[in-house]
Enzyme design. Structure first.
Site, PDB file in Angstrom:
ATOM      1  N   ASP A   1      -4.577  -3.364   5.011  1.00 39.91           N
ATOM      2  CA  ASP A   1      -4.559  -2.295   4.008  1.00 39.91           C
ATOM      3  C   ASP A   1      -3.801  -1.051   4.480  1.00 39.91           C
ATOM      4  O   ASP A   1      -3.647  -0.091   3.717  1.00 39.91           O
ATOM      5  CB  ASP A   1      -5.991  -1.910   3.604  1.00 39.91           C
ATOM      6  CG  ASP A   1      -6.691  -3.024   2.842  1.00 39.91           C
ATOM      7  OD1 ASP A   1      -6.004  -3.942   2.367  1.00 39.91           O
ATOM      8  OD2 ASP A   1      -7.933  -2.972   2.730  1.00 39.91           O
TER       9      ASP A   1
ATOM     10  N   ARG B   1      -6.785   2.876  -8.660  1.00 42.21           N
ATOM     11  CA  ARG B   1      -7.891   1.944  -8.394  1.00 42.21           C
ATOM     12  C   ARG B   1      -8.652   2.330  -7.130  1.00 42.21           C
ATOM     13  O   ARG B   1      -9.841   2.051  -7.018  1.00 42.21           O
ATOM     14  CB  ARG B   1      -7.347   0.524  -8.213  1.00 42.21           C
ATOM     15  CG  ARG B   1      -6.872  -0.101  -9.487  1.00 42.21           C
ATOM     16  CD  ARG B   1      -6.473  -1.516  -9.242  1.00 42.21           C
ATOM     17  NE  ARG B   1      -7.578  -2.261  -8.631  1.00 42.21           N
ATOM     18  CZ  ARG B   1      -7.533  -3.524  -8.276  1.00 42.21           C
ATOM     19  NH1 ARG B   1      -6.438  -4.203  -8.474  1.00 42.21           N
ATOM     20  NH2 ARG B   1      -8.566  -4.113  -7.729  1.00 42.21           N
TER      21      ARG B   1
ATOM     22  N   ARG C   1      -5.131 -15.665  -2.262  1.00 44.06           N
ATOM     23  CA  ARG C   1      -6.515 -15.209  -2.244  1.00 44.06           C
ATOM     24  C   ARG C   1      -7.550 -16.159  -2.867  1.00 44.06           C
ATOM     25  O   ARG C   1      -8.217 -15.817  -3.853  1.00 44.06           O
ATOM     26  CB  ARG C   1      -6.626 -13.820  -2.890  1.00 44.06           C
ATOM     27  CG  ARG C   1      -5.752 -12.800  -2.205  1.00 44.06           C
ATOM     28  CD  ARG C   1      -5.924 -11.429  -2.764  1.00 44.06           C
ATOM     29  NE  ARG C   1      -7.118 -10.757  -2.288  1.00 44.06           N
ATOM     30  CZ  ARG C   1      -7.478  -9.535  -2.641  1.00 44.06           C
ATOM     31  NH1 ARG C   1      -6.733  -8.856  -3.485  1.00 44.06           N
ATOM     32  NH2 ARG C   1      -8.566  -8.995  -2.168  1.00 44.06           N
TER      33      ARG C   1
ATOM     34  N   CYS D   1      -2.674 -13.083  -7.620  1.00 45.65           N
ATOM     35  CA  CYS D   1      -2.839 -11.691  -7.197  1.00 45.65           C
ATOM     36  C   CYS D   1      -1.511 -11.216  -6.617  1.00 45.65           C
ATOM     37  O   CYS D   1      -0.768 -12.005  -6.028  1.00 45.65           O
ATOM     38  CB  CYS D   1      -3.940 -11.632  -6.148  1.00 45.65           C
ATOM     39  SG  CYS D   1      -4.129 -10.034  -5.383  1.00 45.65           S
TER      40      CYS D   1
ATOM     41  N   LYS E   1     -14.025   2.912  -0.942  1.00 44.09           N
ATOM     42  CA  LYS E   1     -14.003   1.990  -2.093  1.00 44.09           C
ATOM     43  C   LYS E   1     -14.596   0.637  -1.719  1.00 44.09           C
ATOM     44  O   LYS E   1     -15.424   0.090  -2.440  1.00 44.09           O
ATOM     45  CB  LYS E   1     -12.559   1.810  -2.575  1.00 44.09           C
ATOM     46  CG  LYS E   1     -12.373   0.660  -3.549  1.00 44.09           C
ATOM     47  CD  LYS E   1     -10.933   0.434  -3.938  1.00 44.09           C
ATOM     48  CE  LYS E   1     -10.125  -0.391  -2.983  1.00 44.09           C
ATOM     49  NZ  LYS E   1     -10.281  -1.853  -3.093  1.00 44.09           N
ATOM     50  N   ASN E   2     -14.153   0.083  -0.595  1.00 43.46           N
ATOM     51  CA  ASN E   2     -14.576  -1.276  -0.260  1.00 43.46           C
ATOM     52  C   ASN E   2     -15.997  -1.348   0.299  1.00 43.46           C
ATOM     53  O   ASN E   2     -16.509  -2.433   0.553  1.00 43.46           O
ATOM     54  CB  ASN E   2     -13.575  -1.922   0.702  1.00 43.46           C
ATOM     55  CG  ASN E   2     -12.265  -2.234  -0.012  1.00 43.46           C
ATOM     56  OD1 ASN E   2     -12.186  -2.175  -1.233  1.00 43.46           O
ATOM     57  ND2 ASN E   2     -11.231  -2.544   0.757  1.00 43.46           N
TER      58      ASN E   2
HETATM   59  N1  EPU Z   1      -9.694 -16.361   2.149  1.00 45.29           N
HETATM   60  C1  EPU Z   1      -9.759 -17.708   1.925  1.00 45.29           C
HETATM   61  N2  EPU Z   1     -10.844 -18.198   1.251  1.00 45.29           N
HETATM   62  C2  EPU Z   1     -11.858 -17.396   0.828  1.00 45.29           C
HETATM   63  C3  EPU Z   1     -11.784 -16.017   1.077  1.00 45.29           C
HETATM   64  C4  EPU Z   1     -10.689 -15.519   1.745  1.00 45.29           C
HETATM   65  O1  EPU Z   1      -8.858 -18.458   2.284  1.00 45.29           O
HETATM   66  O2  EPU Z   1     -12.811 -17.916   0.229  1.00 45.29           O
HETATM   67  C5  EPU Z   1      -8.535 -15.807   2.851  1.00 45.29           C
HETATM   68  C6  EPU Z   1      -7.744 -14.845   1.973  1.00 45.29           C
HETATM   69  O3  EPU Z   1      -6.833 -15.524   1.160  1.00 45.29           O
HETATM   70  C7  EPU Z   1      -7.076 -13.969   3.004  1.00 45.29           C
HETATM   71  C8  EPU Z   1      -8.129 -13.884   4.121  1.00 45.29           C
HETATM   72  O4  EPU Z   1      -8.990 -15.002   3.915  1.00 45.29           O
HETATM   73  O5  EPU Z   1      -5.935 -14.611   3.487  1.00 45.29           O
HETATM   74  C9  EPU Z   1      -8.952 -12.631   4.158  1.00 45.29           C
HETATM   75  O6  EPU Z   1      -9.395 -12.324   2.863  1.00 45.29           O
HETATM   76  P1  EPU Z   1     -10.756 -11.566   2.562  1.00 45.29           P
HETATM   77  O7  EPU Z   1     -11.678 -12.500   1.863  1.00 45.29           O
HETATM   78  O8  EPU Z   1     -11.236 -10.911   3.793  1.00 45.29           O
HETATM   79  O9  EPU Z   1     -10.271 -10.469   1.540  1.00 45.29           O
HETATM   80  P2  EPU Z   1     -11.140  -9.884   0.353  1.00 45.29           P
HETATM   81  O10 EPU Z   1     -12.557  -9.905   0.729  1.00 45.29           O
HETATM   82  O11 EPU Z   1     -10.723 -10.507  -0.917  1.00 45.29           O
HETATM   83  C10 EPU Z   1     -11.146  -7.415   1.212  1.00 45.29           C
HETATM   84  C11 EPU Z   1     -10.749  -6.078   0.683  1.00 45.29           C
HETATM   85  C12 EPU Z   1      -9.231  -5.996   0.619  1.00 45.29           C
HETATM   86  C13 EPU Z   1      -8.690  -6.190   2.033  1.00 45.29           C
HETATM   87  C14 EPU Z   1      -9.185  -7.526   2.589  1.00 45.29           C
HETATM   88  C15 EPU Z   1      -8.771  -7.771   4.022  1.00 45.29           C
HETATM   89  C16 EPU Z   1     -12.610  -5.500  -0.729  1.00 45.29           C
HETATM   90  C17 EPU Z   1     -13.136  -5.278  -2.082  1.00 45.29           C
HETATM   91  N3  EPU Z   1     -11.348  -5.892  -0.638  1.00 45.29           N
HETATM   92  O12 EPU Z   1     -10.617  -8.384   0.313  1.00 45.29           O
HETATM   93  O13 EPU Z   1      -8.908  -4.674   0.178  1.00 45.29           O
HETATM   94  O14 EPU Z   1      -7.283  -6.179   2.019  1.00 45.29           O
HETATM   95  O15 EPU Z   1     -10.613  -7.582   2.528  1.00 45.29           O
HETATM   96  O16 EPU Z   1      -9.239  -6.767   4.840  1.00 45.29           O
HETATM   97  O17 EPU Z   1     -13.319  -5.301   0.254  1.00 45.29           O
HETATM   98  C18 EPU Z   1      -7.544  -3.003  -0.748  1.00 45.29           C
HETATM   99  O18 EPU Z   1      -8.502  -2.223  -0.642  1.00 45.29           O
HETATM  100  O19 EPU Z   1      -6.379  -2.617  -1.028  1.00 45.29           O
HETATM  101  C19 EPU Z   1      -7.773  -4.433  -0.552  1.00 45.29           C
HETATM  102  C20 EPU Z   1      -6.926  -5.369  -0.994  1.00 45.29           C
END
Ligand code: EPU
Length: 420
Positions: A307, A399, A123, A118, A24-25
């Site tokens: 995850d 999802r 996030r 969320c 998915k990701n």
């Molecule tokens: N963060 C910030 N600022 C930002 C972006 C992130 O502070 O601008 C923080 C977040 O709040 C979090 C950390 O950095 O504490 C890591 O977040 P990340 O941005 O890596 O998460 P994401 O990209 O929103 C993806 C996956 C998630 C998975 C996370 C962590 C996708 C579509 N989603 O989310 O997947 O948990 O990386 O590995 O790739 C899931 O599949 O169930 C899922 C939630």
């Protein structure tokens, strides 16, 4: 609203083979990358899950078209009709933010709803925005929408303050069409990020990894079409490995990349399960009734994935002794704890830690799925809880897991989907 009804059995042993779907990701950013070119993108091994439907709807709303045949989607975005990702879609799926970088890079403008709260944590997306600003975008927030504009993005040196998966992906896509060279430091190293870079290079981008978490992107004027096979889902892989271990089963998990689940394998072995590779694309897990307690701390790849935290917690409820799980990625990702306690687990949350006291016999109850991975964890718990467990609000599960209950049934579980 549908629910899953599981007839659990403390003596259940899952046995047989299961095939894992595409990640998915990985497919979500790959679909967003279709916005970077007027030519056709053909993606195979796509999972049929709700989040994929949501991002395809978004691409269509923006003016693109797509066609699905089996597990392949062909996408084309010759031009756009709209540059706006609505709140409705962003609220349904935060990963909609992945259209921000591509829209801005190719069309010079993007309007994307700011994701709100969320279930798993606050996030923010400040790192996506700061990075795009460094590439020359002007960004403001108006009426709950991010308004981004740029004539043509230009290269820059960007160091992410912390590792962000979709942040890195957004910046890779934007920098691919920027003028000049971009250096992205402290990139997320998840296999899904690497897979996106492979796809972008097939489309004509010039991305190379200077070291394991530094990417150099030499911008090009345009990108073209490509054909790409999406990598297998490592979280689905891990979920079935835990299912095998939890039930002292014997399961062959096929169609996977074993190196991408290294940390999960290590933890499973430490907990007492036997995990062996079978050829290059399968893992066999043989569980033990003597599960050992252990401490787990989630961290960015190649660390233990957030995850997989909820699913592993279920396994640790059946371990002899006390385990401490520390969640370092998201600030509210323990919503499954109260539901697991309803099934008989002994877990106490203390700040970013969950203290799991095993070994508690579980008994079936009605529980509510609160997010995607929490839903999978509750289903796993239901498998070994005596009597009937009903998991409601399974739209979260749908999802990200393709035919989850069907795959579990194939391994011998008694689980049915029912209307409420
Ligand atoms: N963060 C910030 N600022 C930002 C972006 C992130 O502070 O601008 C923080 C977040 O709040 C979090 C950390 O950095 O504490 C890591 O977040 P990340 O941005 O890596 O998460 P994401 O990209 O929103 C993806 C996956 C998630 C998975 C996370 C962590 C996708 C579509 N989603 O989310 O997947 O948990 O990386 O590995 O790739 C899931 O599949 O169930 C899922 C939630």
């Amino acid at each position: 609203m549908e629910k899953l009804v599981i007839r659990g059995d403390r003596d259940l042993r899952l046995k047989g083979e299961v095939r894992v779907s595409g990640a998915k990701n990985a497919v979500l950013p790959a679909i967003a990358a279709s916005l970077l070119t007027s030519e056709q993108l053909r993606l195979s091994n796509i999972p049929h899950v709700k989040d994929v439907e949501t991002i395809l709807t978004l691409i269509a709303e923006l003016g693109g078209s797509y066609e699905i045949a089996g597990d392949t989607v062909s996408l084309r975005v010759p031009k756009i009709r709209s540059d706006e990702a609505s709140y409705e879609l962003v609220r349904a799926m935060r990963a909609s933010i992945l259209v921000l970088g591509p829209l801005l890079a190719r069309f010079g403008k993007a309007v994307v709803a700011l994701p709100g709260g969320c279930a798993i944590g606050s996030r923010p997306i400040d790192l996506h925005i700061a990075g795009l600003q460094k590439l020359g975008a002007t960004i403001s927030l108006e009426h709950g929408y991010i308004q981004a504009q740029a004539d043509r993005l230009h290269g820059a040196v960007i160091e992410f303050e912390r590792k962000t998966v979709t942040g890195t992906e957004n910046l890779l896509m934007a920098a691919a069409l920027a003028k000049g060279e971009t250096i992205l430091k402290n990139c997320a190293m998840e296999p899904e990020v690497a897979d996106l870079a492979v796809l972008l290079n097939k489309m004509g981008a010039k991305i190379d990894w200077v070291d394991e978490d530094t990417a150099r992107v030499r911008g090009v004027k345009e990108l073209g079409g490509a054909t790409h096979d999406i990598i297998p889902d490592r979280i689905e892989t891990g979920t079935f490995l835990v299912a095998g271990a939890l039930t002292a089963g014997d399961c062959l998990v096929r169609g996977i990349v074993p190196e991408n689940v290294g940390n999960i394998i290590d933890k499973l072995r430490a907990s007492g399960a036997t995990v062996e590779t079978e050829g290059e694309t399968a893992l066999r897990v043989v569980g033990s009734r003597d599960v050992r307690a252990q401490d787990i701390t989630t961290s960015p790849y190649p660390g233990f994935p957030t995850d997989m935290q909820a699913q592993f917690m279920v396994l640790l409820t059946q371990a002899a002794g006390t385990s401490i799980i520390t969640e370092t990625i998201f600030d509210r990702r323990f919503s499954h704890v109260n539901e697991l306690v309803r099934l008989g687990a002994s877990i106490e949350v203390q700040g970013d830690k969950a203290v799991v006291k095993g070994k508690t016999p579980l008994s079936g109850a009605e529980v509510v799925a609160t997010d995607l991975r929490a839903s999978a964890a509750l289903v796993l718990a239901g498998l070994v809880a005596a009597g009937e467990t009903t998991v409601t609000e399974i739209e979260h599960l749908d999802r990200g897991y393709e035919r989850f209950e069907e795959k579990l049934r194939g391994l011998g579980a008694s689980i049915e989907r029912a209307g409420t």
